[in-house]
Each structure stands twice: as C-alpha cells, then as structure tokens.
Design a protein around this motif. Structure first.
Motif, PDB file in Angstrom:
ATOM      1  N   VAL A 207     -11.674 -12.116   8.937  1.00 42.47           N
ATOM      2  CA  VAL A 207     -12.481 -13.264   8.538  1.00 42.47           C
ATOM      3  C   VAL A 207     -12.296 -14.344   9.589  1.00 42.47           C
ATOM      4  CG1 VAL A 207     -12.890 -15.002   6.759  1.00 42.47           C
ATOM      5  CG2 VAL A 207     -12.144 -12.704   6.109  1.00 42.47           C
ATOM      6  N   THR A 208     -13.414 -14.878  10.093  1.00 42.37           N
ATOM      7  CA  THR A 208     -13.338 -15.899  11.144  1.00 42.37           C
ATOM      8  C   THR A 208     -14.005 -17.190  10.690  1.00 42.37           C
ATOM      9  OG1 THR A 208     -15.448 -15.331  12.191  1.00 42.37           O
ATOM     10  CG2 THR A 208     -13.511 -14.056  12.852  1.00 42.37           C
ATOM     11  N   ASP A 209     -13.677 -18.279  11.402  1.00 44.17           N
ATOM     12  CA  ASP A 209     -14.364 -19.540  11.142  1.00 44.17           C
ATOM     13  C   ASP A 209     -15.621 -19.611  11.990  1.00 44.17           C
ATOM     14  OD1 ASP A 209     -13.580 -20.154  13.724  1.00 44.17           O
ATOM     15  OD2 ASP A 209     -11.961 -21.509  13.112  1.00 44.17           O
ATOM     16  N   SER A 210     -16.299 -20.769  11.993  1.00 48.40           N
ATOM     17  CA  SER A 210     -17.570 -20.902  12.706  1.00 48.40           C
ATOM     18  C   SER A 210     -17.416 -20.783  14.219  1.00 48.40           C
ATOM     19  CB  SER A 210     -18.223 -22.243  12.359  1.00 48.40           C
ATOM     20  OG  SER A 210     -17.368 -23.320  12.712  1.00 48.40           O
ATOM     21  N   LEU A 211     -16.190 -20.952  14.728  1.00 45.69           N
ATOM     22  CA  LEU A 211     -15.944 -20.849  16.167  1.00 45.69           C
ATOM     23  C   LEU A 211     -15.431 -19.469  16.570  1.00 45.69           C
ATOM     24  CD1 LEU A 211     -14.254 -24.329  16.779  1.00 45.69           C
ATOM     25  CD2 LEU A 211     -16.642 -23.673  17.179  1.00 45.69           C
ATOM     26  N   ARG A 213     -12.685 -18.021  15.451  1.00 48.98           N
ATOM     27  CA  ARG A 213     -11.240 -17.879  15.356  1.00 48.98           C
ATOM     28  C   ARG A 213     -10.878 -17.123  14.086  1.00 48.98           C
ATOM     29  NH1 ARG A 213     -10.586 -24.003  17.107  1.00 48.98           N
ATOM     30  NH2 ARG A 213     -11.491 -24.213  15.042  1.00 48.98           N
ATOM     31  N   ILE A 215      -9.211 -16.181  10.770  1.00 44.42           N
ATOM     32  CA  ILE A 215      -8.531 -16.901   9.690  1.00 44.42           C
ATOM     33  C   ILE A 215      -7.564 -15.972   8.962  1.00 44.42           C
ATOM     34  CG2 ILE A 215      -8.851 -18.133   7.506  1.00 44.42           C
ATOM     35  CD1 ILE A 215     -11.612 -18.964   8.523  1.00 44.42           C
ATOM     36  N   THR A 216      -8.005 -14.746   8.727  1.00 51.29           N
ATOM     37  CA  THR A 216      -7.159 -13.759   8.062  1.00 51.29           C
ATOM     38  C   THR A 216      -7.680 -12.360   8.351  1.00 51.29           C
ATOM     39  OG1 THR A 216      -6.106 -13.141   5.958  1.00 51.29           O
ATOM     40  CG2 THR A 216      -8.430 -13.729   5.878  1.00 51.29           C
ATOM     41  N   ILE A 233      -4.074 -14.036  13.458  1.00 53.00           N
ATOM     42  CA  ILE A 233      -4.607 -15.343  13.002  1.00 53.00           C
ATOM     43  C   ILE A 233      -4.626 -16.332  14.164  1.00 53.00           C
ATOM     44  CG2 ILE A 233      -4.112 -17.360  11.567  1.00 53.00           C
ATOM     45  CD1 ILE A 233      -3.193 -15.476   9.384  1.00 53.00           C
TER      46      ILE A 233
END
Length: 234
Positions: A207-211, A213, A215-216, A233
């Motif tokens: 799972v990534t953020d909008s950039l 990266r 997350i988990t 992470i």
C-alpha cells in the motif's frame, strides 16, 4: 372555605408537579447512565449482540411495563433478523419481522399500533401476539448515515395503549443510539475482515501514499521479495 379549597388544590398541584419532575429527572439519569454504559461497551469492543441487549434493557428499565426488541437488516438488505429481545417469548422472536416492524422497515417511518388485535398490519400475526401476551406495538426504523436502513426498534405492551410524547422521544432516542452502535460495529468488522484478507492473501500486496511511498506490505510481499515490512516501509 373557598380559600381553603384553592389552597388544597394548589398543594395537590405542586405535589403532582414535584412527582412529575422527579420522574423526569430519574428517567434522564437512567438514559444518561445507559448511554454512557453502551458507549463504554463500544470502546471495549463488546459484541454487537451484547451492546444491543444493553440498549433494550435500558429502555425496559425506564418503561418497566414494556418489552423491547431490536431487529437488524440482513447483509442482503432484504430481511429483518433477530438482534436483541431478551424479554420477549421465543415463539414471538422466531416470527422475526412480524406485524408492524416489517412495515416500519419498508416505509422507513414510525408505525404506532395501539391495539394489535384490531390492526390490519397484524392480521396474520394476531395469534402469535395473543400467545405472547402482546397488546400494543410501537415500531421505529433504525436509520444510519445517508438514510440507510439498519433495522427497527420496537416497544411492546401487554395491554392496548397509545404512546405518550415521552415514550415517542424514548423510542426515537433508542433507535438513534442503536444506529450509532450498528454502524460503528459494522465498520469495525469490515476493517477487521479486510485486515485478515490482507494478511492471508497469496499475492504480495503493498500500500502506497500519493507519492508512491510504501505505507505497509503484507506477509506474502516480504516472502516474495525478501524485504521485511520495516525495510519496505518508506
């Protein structure tokens, strides 16, 4: 003599108002304590059945002549199923959705039945109601956010009767509290299910953020890539 009569009348009136005020204060105290107990159970992660039963018992403590029930809408949104009704007989609980509760759910509006034996909504269920010693039923739909139907809350009395304004406020308050509990527990259960699916999936998931990266990641991701969750992470 006339003055004495007026004085006695005023005394009786004040006494009645005092009794009434004490009753209202006592009822509000029970409602507040019950609401706090329910919210505490919610925080503690008690089961939905346990919390709904607490709501029912709280209302029955306020209206000591009543028996109450909560019915829930099933996962398909088509049928009412048993939620909580600790003091209604089994013969009635087995006929889930009987009478006015089904109508309250369908119309999503309050249904007041003052006399079960003479009301058209109960034509097919009069015998069950009679065996269960039920004379009146006041049903309130439990509505969640976005006007979503969640179930019904009902107050039953042994004798035919009409609800007071207090009773209507009570049933409305109970339905609103039940809606908060049901939605919260449903959301938690869905999150728990998604978490379990995430953990046991046979595919590697990140799972990534909008950039972009990370997350988990799930355990299979670590097994496939060789990177631990902490290493991945960020």
């Amino acid at each position: 003599a006339g003055f004495l009569f007026v004085e006695l009348f005023v005394i009786l009136l004040l006494r009645r108002l005092s009794q009434r005020l004490n009753h209202v204060i006592g009822q509000q105290s029970i409602e507040l304590n019950s609401r706090n107990e329910v919210l505490e159970q919610l925080v503690q992660g008690q089961s939905l059945a346990t919390i709904l039963e607490s709501i029912v018992l709280a209302i029955e403590q306020i209206d000591t002549e009543a028996s109450c029930s909560i019915l829930l809408l099933d996962s398909e949104g088509k049928h009412l199923i048993h939620g909580a009704a600790p003091n209604l007989p089994d013969i009635y609980n087995e006929a889930v959705g009987a009478g006015s509760c089904g109508t309250a759910a369908f119309t999503q509006s309050r249904v007041i039945v003052d006399d079960i034996q003479s009301h058209p909504y109960w034509v097919n269920y009069k015998e069950i109601a009679s065996k269960s010693n039920l004379g009146a039923c006041w049903s309130e739909p439990i509505i969640g956010t976005n006007n979503k139907l969640l179930g019904t809350f009902a107050i039953y009395h042994h004798q035919p009767m009409s609800p007071t304004d207090e009773a209507l406020k009570l049933i409305e308050s109970a339905a609103q509290l039940a809606a908060v509990v049901i939605e919260h527990k449903t959301a938690n259960d869905e999150q728990l299910l998604l978490s379990r699916v995430f953990d046991v999936a046979r595919e590697g998931i990140m799972v990534t953020d909008s950039l972009g990266r990370i997350i988990t990641v799930n355990p299979m991701f670590s097994e496939i890539t060789g990177f631990s969750r902490d290493e991945a992470i960020g």
